[in-house]
Design a protein around this motif. Sequence first.
Motif, PDB file in Angstrom:
ATOM      1  N   GLY A 160       0.809  -1.210   0.000  1.00 36.33           N
ATOM      2  CA  GLY A 160       0.000   0.000   0.000  1.00 36.33           C
ATOM      3  C   GLY A 160       0.841   1.258   0.000  1.00 36.33           C
ATOM      4  O   GLY A 160       1.866   1.346   0.656  1.00 36.33           O
ATOM      5  N   LEU A 161       0.401   2.225  -0.751  1.00 35.87           N
ATOM      6  CA  LEU A 161       1.026   3.544  -0.808  1.00 35.87           C
ATOM      7  C   LEU A 161      -0.011   4.565  -0.352  1.00 35.87           C
ATOM      8  O   LEU A 161      -1.076   4.683  -0.945  1.00 35.87           O
ATOM      9  N   VAL A 162       0.286   5.278   0.732  1.00 34.96           N
ATOM     10  CA  VAL A 162      -0.621   6.295   1.262  1.00 34.96           C
ATOM     11  C   VAL A 162      -0.189   7.642   0.708  1.00 34.96           C
ATOM     12  O   VAL A 162       0.981   8.006   0.781  1.00 34.96           O
ATOM     13  N   HIS A 163      -1.121   8.373   0.136  1.00 36.22           N
ATOM     14  CA  HIS A 163      -0.800   9.672  -0.465  1.00 36.22           C
ATOM     15  C   HIS A 163      -1.894  10.689  -0.141  1.00 36.22           C
ATOM     16  O   HIS A 163      -3.020  10.332   0.186  1.00 36.22           O
ATOM     17  N   LEU A 164      -1.526  11.953  -0.229  1.00 36.36           N
ATOM     18  CA  LEU A 164      -2.483  13.031  -0.064  1.00 36.36           C
ATOM     19  C   LEU A 164      -3.414  13.018  -1.263  1.00 36.36           C
ATOM     20  O   LEU A 164      -2.963  12.981  -2.407  1.00 36.36           O
ATOM     21  N   ASN A 165      -4.710  13.034  -1.007  1.00 33.08           N
ATOM     22  CA  ASN A 165      -5.673  13.002  -2.096  1.00 33.08           C
ATOM     23  C   ASN A 165      -5.794  14.400  -2.695  1.00 33.08           C
ATOM     24  O   ASN A 165      -6.188  15.347  -2.021  1.00 33.08           O
ATOM     25  N   TYR A 166      -5.445  14.536  -3.951  1.00 34.39           N
ATOM     26  CA  TYR A 166      -5.420  15.852  -4.587  1.00 34.39           C
ATOM     27  C   TYR A 166      -6.800  16.484  -4.726  1.00 34.39           C
ATOM     28  O   TYR A 166      -6.923  17.690  -4.810  1.00 34.39           O
ATOM     29  N   THR A 167      -7.858  15.699  -4.721  1.00 38.89           N
ATOM     30  CA  THR A 167      -9.188  16.278  -4.898  1.00 38.89           C
ATOM     31  C   THR A 167      -9.741  16.870  -3.604  1.00 38.89           C
ATOM     32  O   THR A 167     -10.614  17.703  -3.643  1.00 38.89           O
ATOM     33  N   GLY A 168      -9.251  16.418  -2.468  1.00 34.44           N
ATOM     34  CA  GLY A 168      -9.710  16.948  -1.189  1.00 34.44           C
ATOM     35  C   GLY A 168      -8.569  17.570  -0.423  1.00 34.44           C
ATOM     36  O   GLY A 168      -8.728  18.582   0.242  1.00 34.44           O
TER      37      GLY A 168
END
Length: 132
Positions: free
Chosen positions: A89-97
């Motif tokens: 799993g790769l956790v990333h900042l969601n660009y839409t929110g």
Amino acid sequence: MASELRVNTLKDASGNNSIATSFVARGSAKAWADIDMTGTASLDNSSNGSSITDNGTGDVTFTFTSSLSNANYACSGMTTANLSFDDEGLVHLNYTGGRAAGNCRFGVTDAHNACDALDYDPVMVVIHGDLA
């Protein structure tokens, strides 16, 4: 009645290992969460976390109890791989929110295969910034 303790430096019980209180206050995480995204996502444990919102597969919003001073803070996250290591799993900042003073929206994808959105347990996130 509330009281206040004002100090510039903290030391351990033997009088060694000093650190400025400004370093402690600014360097400490302002929020963290342990999230189970499988099924209906749940907030397993947190500090300064009031709730999460399950926005769909691999997409969760973590809402703070006490907001940060602005949306310019650092956030990081991690999750586990399954036992056969064919799903990492790769956790990333969601660009839409993305980031807001009151919450942070994260996405989780499978970095090993096609980068598909996946629900993992646990998903762990940490927020560093200034409280409002």
